[in-house]
Scaffold this active site. Structure first.
Site, short mmCIF file in Angstrom:
data_model
loop_
_atom_site.label_atom_id
_atom_site.label_comp_id
_atom_site.label_asym_id
_atom_site.label_seq_id
_atom_site.Cartn_x
_atom_site.Cartn_y
_atom_site.Cartn_z
CE1 TYR A 21 -3.38 -7.17 -7.12
CE2 TYR A 21 -2.84 -6.00 -5.11
CZ TYR A 21 -3.35 -6.00 -6.40
OH TYR A 21 -3.81 -4.84 -6.96
CB SER A 38 -1.09 -2.19 -5.77
OG SER A 38 -1.82 -2.28 -4.55
#
Length: 250
Positions: free
Chosen positions: A155, A145
């Site tokens: 994350y 990501s």
């Protein structure tokens, strides 16, 4: 095109969203797909949709954080299709993700999160690499990501780990003719994103992207199929941003 005819592919986290789109795209190009996920109801539905469209797919439950579950998925794929040619490590805790800081997130949640979002890709790779090696090689795509280059708490940290894992595994497995790459999507308009990111934050993010829109799962398909295919035969250890220009790396 039929770049994957006669080959098998495991896609984790394939019961919905990006993973489901990957699974369907692979099947459309001839792959025999294992739709792998914890959500049996949705996963079985994705497999049924692939079959209804003329493809080959089966569902199998997996908890990628559990090495034994990962190994069982690999064994199932071998029993079903004879060989493992391709793996997409897409499974992640994202939709409904707890929002917290690294310094305050409950430790048990952090460990569970990292067990899926980082260790899961390693567990699955450890489960499949020997069969790939015994059958002439294969290819793996990990889901990273753009969060790896932005502040995104644990994350983003998991995605930094995915990038490093991709490069390390590419080095370790290259001699086995197993290629390992990663896709780093920018903000993608999925059900999961809608549950995590407030609308005003999405608007702000989009305003700063050169191609001023959210991405879609379909925007990622070409990169995934390319990196898995023989067209990328001399490509390994790479993190390919598919992000509308959100991150410019020199």
């Amino acid at each position: 095109m039929a770049r994957f005819t006669g080959r098998s592919a495991i896609v984790t986290g394939a019961a919905q969203g990006i993973g489901a789109v990957y699974a369907k795209a692979l099947a459309a190009e001839g792959a025999k797909v294992v739709v792998a996920d914890l959500n049996a109801e949705r996963g079985e539905q994705v497999a049924k949709e692939i079959v209804a469209d003329g493809g080959t797919a089966v569902f199998h439950s997996v908890d990628v954080a559990d090495p034994e579950s990962a190994a069982a998925l690999a064994a199932f794929t071998i029993a079903e299709f004879g060989v493992i040619n391709h793996l997409v490590n897409n499974a992640a805790i994202y939709g409904g993700m707890k929002l917290d800081l690294l310094v305050t997130v409950p430790w048990d949640y952090y460990k569970k999160f990292m067990g899926v979002n980082l260790d899961g890709a390693l567990n699955m790779t450890r489960a499949v690499w020997e069969n790939m090696n015994a059958n002439g090689g294969g290819s793996i795509v990990n889901q990273s990501s753009t969060a790896a280059w932005l502040y995104s708490s644990f994350y983003g940290l998991a995605k930094v780990g995915i990038n490093g894992l991709t490069q390390q595994l590419a080095h370790e497995l290259g001699g086995c003719k197993i290629r390992v790459n990663a896709i780093a999507p920018g903000p993608i308009d999925t059900e999961a994103t809608q549950t995590v990111t407030p609308g005003d934050m999405v608007k702000d993010i989009v305003s700063r992207i050169p191609i001023k829109r959210m991405g879609t799962p379909d925007d990622l398909v070409g990169a995934c199929l390319y990196l898995l295919s023989d067209e990328a035969a001399w490509v390994t250890g790479q993190i390919l941003n598919v992000d509308g220009g959100q991150i410019i790396r020199s």
